[in-house]
Design a protein around this motif. Structure first.
Motif, short mmCIF file in Angstrom:
data_model
loop_
_atom_site.label_atom_id
_atom_site.label_comp_id
_atom_site.label_asym_id
_atom_site.label_seq_id
_atom_site.Cartn_x
_atom_site.Cartn_y
_atom_site.Cartn_z
N CYS A 139 0.83 -1.20 0.00
CA CYS A 139 0.00 0.00 0.00
C CYS A 139 0.86 1.26 0.00
CB CYS A 139 -0.92 0.00 1.22
SG CYS A 139 -2.25 -1.20 1.18
N ALA A 142 2.78 1.67 -3.33
CA ALA A 142 1.90 2.06 -4.42
C ALA A 142 1.54 3.54 -4.31
CB ALA A 142 0.63 1.20 -4.40
N MET A 143 1.28 4.00 -3.10
CA MET A 143 0.96 5.41 -2.89
C MET A 143 2.15 6.30 -3.25
SD MET A 143 -1.12 4.92 0.69
CE MET A 143 -1.34 6.66 1.03
N ASN A 146 2.78 6.77 -6.80
CA ASN A 146 1.78 7.66 -7.38
C ASN A 146 1.87 9.08 -6.82
OD1 ASN A 146 -0.09 7.04 -9.47
ND2 ASN A 146 -1.78 7.57 -8.11
N ASN A 245 -4.15 9.64 -2.77
CA ASN A 245 -4.16 8.21 -3.11
C ASN A 245 -4.83 7.40 -2.01
OD1 ASN A 245 -2.49 8.31 -5.57
ND2 ASN A 245 -0.89 9.01 -4.18
N ALA A 247 -5.26 3.57 -1.03
CA ALA A 247 -4.85 2.20 -1.30
C ALA A 247 -5.85 1.26 -0.64
CB ALA A 247 -3.45 1.94 -0.76
N ASN A 270 -7.03 9.12 -6.61
CA ASN A 270 -6.62 7.84 -7.21
C ASN A 270 -7.00 6.70 -6.26
OD1 ASN A 270 -4.90 9.09 -9.44
ND2 ASN A 270 -3.96 9.95 -7.60
N LEU A 272 -6.31 2.95 -5.57
CA LEU A 272 -5.28 1.98 -5.92
C LEU A 272 -5.63 0.62 -5.34
CD1 LEU A 272 -2.21 4.23 -4.97
CD2 LEU A 272 -3.40 4.10 -7.17
N ILE A 274 -4.91 -3.15 -4.30
CA ILE A 274 -3.72 -3.86 -3.84
C ILE A 274 -4.00 -5.36 -3.83
CG2 ILE A 274 -2.06 -4.14 -1.97
CD1 ILE A 274 -2.01 -1.37 -3.29
#
Length: 333
Positions: A139, A142-143, A146, A245, A247, A270, A272, A274
């Protein structure tokens, strides 16, 4: 050396009834695979709880051994990548789902699922992290890929006393983020503050239950790690700030949510998704190296406790009812 028998927590089906119990099984019943591992620790996850109940949607074939995580030493190998004595771990893939899992003294798995345990990570630490810690790291990464940074403002972690939530709060705080944590457990505020949360919210504070809610609410969060879904995700989509973001990694609050396209169009947020199960091996290895170094939580002992196979039945009930705090490790011996 592989023994002839092993202790295991076996889940069986009789008509509509599903029951788990500790038993002794011949090791020649282990499923096919190139690598056999003597399990030091497994762990208990929400998914493991679902594997132990009727209509949990996880297990299709019984009898079954749950445990989607395992860590230990190789005792047999038919793959040149692994030798007897190697320290290894497994999370994800089909372990504990369609393939017998970690709630046993031994697991046998395809070599393609196995990760060598980083040198500076004990197996207690590896399973105190397990799928939950791995997911929390996914998480955060990914954040950050981004564009998330600590300077953008507070990040909210939902379901914060659970396994993913506890690790997420800790590693976000260690990376310099201002962390808010939401929980339905009013008696766990001190626990969350010790992990690094600077603000605690109730479950009701972070839920949208109106049938026709406003598409946007006050922009409050620079981002979020959401382990809950449902009405909590509805709240997050409406309160995340510009280009923030979210997640999403869990659904304990439900797999449906009330939302609109407005937050995406007017705030450019966004969402996202996971997925820790099918994470590519090269990235999986990188994440474990990060979890052994700069992303290693400093509160693993505080958030973790060890239970035996005999304790699994009671712990399954607790995790499905949202009563588990932090991480439960399962020691098969």
């Amino acid at each position: 050396m592989l023994k002839e028998t092993m202790r295991a927590y076996l889940v069986s089906q009789d008509g509509e009834e599903v029951k788990g119990e500790v038993t002794t099984l011949p090791t020649d019943q282990l499923p096919a695979g190139e690598v056999t591992i003597e399990v030091e620790y497994s762990s208990l996850n929400y998914k493991d709880g679902l594997a132990c109940i009727p209509k949990g949607g996880i297990v299709r074939t019984y009898p079954h051994i749950p445990g989607i995580d395992a860590a230990g030493r190789v005792i047999e190998s038919q793959d040149a990548s692994f030798k007897v004595g190697d320290r290894v771990l497994i999370t994800g893939y089909d372990l504990g789902v369609s393939h017998w899992g970690g709630y046993a003294e031994y697991v046998r798995v395809p070599a393609a699922w196995v990760v060598k345990t980083p040198e500076n990570l004990s197996h207690f630490e590896a399973m105190a992290l397990g799928t939950a810690g791995f997911t929390a790291a996914m998480c955060l990464l990914a954040m950050e890929r981004n564009g998330s940074t600590p300077e953008q403002g507070p990040v909210l972690v939902t379901g914060a006393t659970g396994g993913v939530g506890s690790v997420a709060v800790n590693i976000l705080a260690q990376k310099g983020y201002t962390v808010a944590a939401s929980t339905g457990k009013a008696d766990q505020h001190d626990y969350l503050r010790d992990l690094g949360a600077s603000e605690i919210l109730s479950r009701d504070d972070v839920s949208v239950t109106d049938e026709r809610p406003r598409p946007l609410l006050k922009a409050t969060w620079a981002g979020a790690v959401d382990t809950v879904g449902g009405s909590t995700l509805s709240y997050l989509l409406r309160t995340t700030n510009l280009a923030g973001n979210v997640a999403l990694c869990g659904l304990v609050g439900g797999h449906n949510f009330n939302g609109s396209v407005i937050p995406f169009l007017l705030r450019g947020i966004n969402l996202l998704g996971i997925d820790s199960v099918a994470c590519p091996m090269s990235y999986r290895q990188d994440i474990w190296q990060r979890l052994a170094t700069d992303l290693k939580p400093n509160n693993l002992d505080q958030m973790s406790q060890v239970i035996s196979l005999d304790d699994v039945t009671g712990a399954v009930g607790e995790i499905l009812q949202g009563q588990v705090k932090g991480r439960l490790l399962v020691a098969p011996k």
